[in-house]
Scaffold this active site. Structure first.
Site, PDB file in Angstrom:
ATOM      1  N   GLU A 174      27.419  48.499 -29.459  1.00 32.06           N
ATOM      2  CA  GLU A 174      26.388  48.395 -30.506  1.00 32.06           C
ATOM      3  C   GLU A 174      26.172  49.709 -31.252  1.00 32.06           C
ATOM      4  O   GLU A 174      25.652  49.714 -32.356  1.00 32.06           O
ATOM      5  CB  GLU A 174      25.059  47.918 -29.898  1.00 32.06           C
ATOM      6  CG  GLU A 174      25.098  46.496 -29.351  1.00 32.06           C
ATOM      7  CD  GLU A 174      25.205  45.431 -30.434  1.00 32.06           C
ATOM      8  OE1 GLU A 174      25.151  45.782 -31.619  1.00 32.06           O
ATOM      9  OE2 GLU A 174      25.361  44.261 -30.066  1.00 32.06           O
ATOM     10  N   ASP A 214      32.578  43.509 -24.141  1.00 31.98           N
ATOM     11  CA  ASP A 214      31.634  44.627 -24.248  1.00 31.98           C
ATOM     12  C   ASP A 214      30.413  44.353 -23.377  1.00 31.98           C
ATOM     13  O   ASP A 214      30.081  43.210 -23.088  1.00 31.98           O
ATOM     14  CB  ASP A 214      31.258  44.904 -25.705  1.00 31.98           C
ATOM     15  CG  ASP A 214      31.112  43.635 -26.533  1.00 31.98           C
ATOM     16  OD1 ASP A 214      31.109  42.533 -25.952  1.00 31.98           O
ATOM     17  OD2 ASP A 214      30.996  43.749 -27.762  1.00 31.98           O
TER      18      ASP A 214
HETATM   19 ZN   LIG Z   1      25.702  43.219 -31.918  1.00 30.78          ZN
HETATM   20 ZN   LIG Z   2      28.226  42.066 -30.381  1.00 26.26          ZN
END
Ligand SMILES: [Zn+2]
Ligand SMILES: [Zn+2]
Length: 431
Positions: free
Chosen positions: A158, A88
């Protein structure tokens, strides 16, 4: 002659300055660059472009713009399994206080237009660097494996929209469907050089909830002419704590956290409303829905007892895109365990317990027909800091803390070694 020599020397310098030349050193350079240039969820433009370019240089077929700034890099290497590895890319609205020479000083504009400090406080910069190191290793060691390697750089973890958006945008349809999905997350509790793993349920359901508590504002000197939403909010926050402690079974995991309270503008004005932001965490659907219905009941009940008129009862707004719990496929985890033993040694791996953190990587394991999926914990804590904290009983900075600073070099090296070997072992297993 001198000019030719100078030209050749310059050329050599240019070539050796390429990221892919001296791997260890340049992985650290890449990490520091990512760390000092964090981008918030849905804003990962620079990061995705930079990494897409590097992956193209390695010979990957790279597609950008999947589910936002998502990047998919495909390396075909004969007939075999398909393995997907995901990292990510997004950072957090946190002001970095680590004091590192490469600490982020950046501010950026968040989704509601505010300027906020920005920091890779969840270690996603480590995840990306490990993915790039793995990309490099796999591209340069093609004789060790056969099949389709799919590397995914995912935006907006997130805020838990990125995985869903990439899947909606055809991640599992436009590319060969993976036999396995893999990911890692840095751990702020595990020493660098070590890995934690866990079969089965590993990370929690996470819901975000907004509560708007309304009242009737007025002068601070005449509270009897108002319905004070600040006092009501104080009661609501305290009462919410009884949901987990009194209404959910004691051996059922659940957490309710009020992370933000906003109301009022001045000392002597009673405002018209207060806004709360909460996260709820659970493993089962029953606990999840019980917690949500209890929040609605308690907030309304307290508003009634405060004499709030019915048209001003609190609004409880559940964000409809929640992060579902992460399930690590037990067979796949067993395969990873034996691969880790080989790559980093059995003394450096251990089973961990489930946590109440959330990860939208769980979405990768929910697309029907289900793909065996697993995420593991990559230790990131400096050895001396870790030992000191154990000895002195000092808590370590957690993920999302402004002081969270991974011990980057051993963390990245362990990640690349373990992830590359895991991919190779999975490619080579008997069909
Ligand atoms: Zn996080
Ligand atoms: Zn994370």
């Amino acid at each position: 002659m001198k000019i030719i020599q100078y030209f050749l020397l310059s050329l050599a310098l240019i070539i050796s300055s390429s990221l892919w030349s001296e791997e260890n050193l340049s992985m650290m350079e890449l990490y520091k660059d990512l760390h000092s240039n964090p981008e918030l969820s849905y804003k990962e433009e620079r990061t995705s472009k930079k990494l897409a370019l590097l992956l193209r240089e390695l010979g990957y077929e790279v597609t950008e713009g999947i589910g936002g700034y998502g990047v998919v890099a495909h390396l075909k290497n004969g007939i075999g399994k398909t393995i997907l590895i995901r990292a990510d890319m997004d950072a957090l609205p946190v002001e970095e206080k680590t004091g590192a020479s490469y600490a982020s000083k950046l501010k950026s504009i968040n989704q509601v237009g505010q300027e906020v400090f920005t920091m890779h406080a969840c270690g996603h910069d480590i995840h990306m660097t490990v993915l790039m190191g793995t990309a490099n290793y796999m591209a340069k060691n093609k004789e060790k494996w056969q099949g389709d390697l799919i590397l995914v750089l995912q935006p907006a973890e997130e805020v838990s929209g990125g995985a869903r958006n990439m899947i909606k945008d055809g991640l599992f349809k436009k590319w060969p469907r993976p036999d396995y999905n893999l990911a890692l997350h840095v751990s702020a509790d595990i020493q660098a050089g070590k890995i934690g793993y866990l079969p089965g349920w590993a990370m929690a359901n996470v819901d975000s909830v907004d509560i708007i508590i309304k009242g009737i504002g007025g002068h601070g000197a005449y509270p009897h002419k108002t319905k004070d939403p600040i006092v009501l909010t104080a009661q609501i926050i305290n009462s919410l704590q009884t949901i987990i402690s009194r209404e959910i079974g004691p051996i059922e995991p659940a957490v309710l956290t009020v992370g933000s309270v906003h109301g009022g503008t001045k000392h002597n004005i009673i405002p018209n409303e207060v806004r709360l932001q909460l996260t709820l965490r659970s493993y089962t659907d029953e606990v999840r829905s019980k917690t949500i219905s209890s929040i609605k009941r308690l907030t309304r009940g307290l508003a009634i007892s405060a004499g709030i008129p019915p048209d001003l009862y609190p609004e409880v707004i559940l964000k409809n895109e929640y992060t579902p719990a992460v399930f690590n496929n037990p067979d796949l985890v067993q395969k990873l365990e034996s691969s880790f033993k080989k790559s980093i040694g059995s003394e450096n791996i251990f089973k961990t317990s489930p946590v109440m953190g959330g990860e939208d990587f769980g979405m990768f394991g929910r697309d029907e027909p289900i793909i065996p999926t697993a995420i593991f914990w990559l230790g990131a804590v400096n050895k001396d800091v870790f030992e000191e904290s154990k000895k002195e009983n000092i808590p370590l900075p957690s993920l999302h803390s402004d002081l969270f600073l991974p011990d980057a070099e051993p963390t990245i090296n362990t990640g690349i070694t373990a992830m590359s070997q895991a991919a190779i072992d999975l490619f080579r297993e008997e069909l």
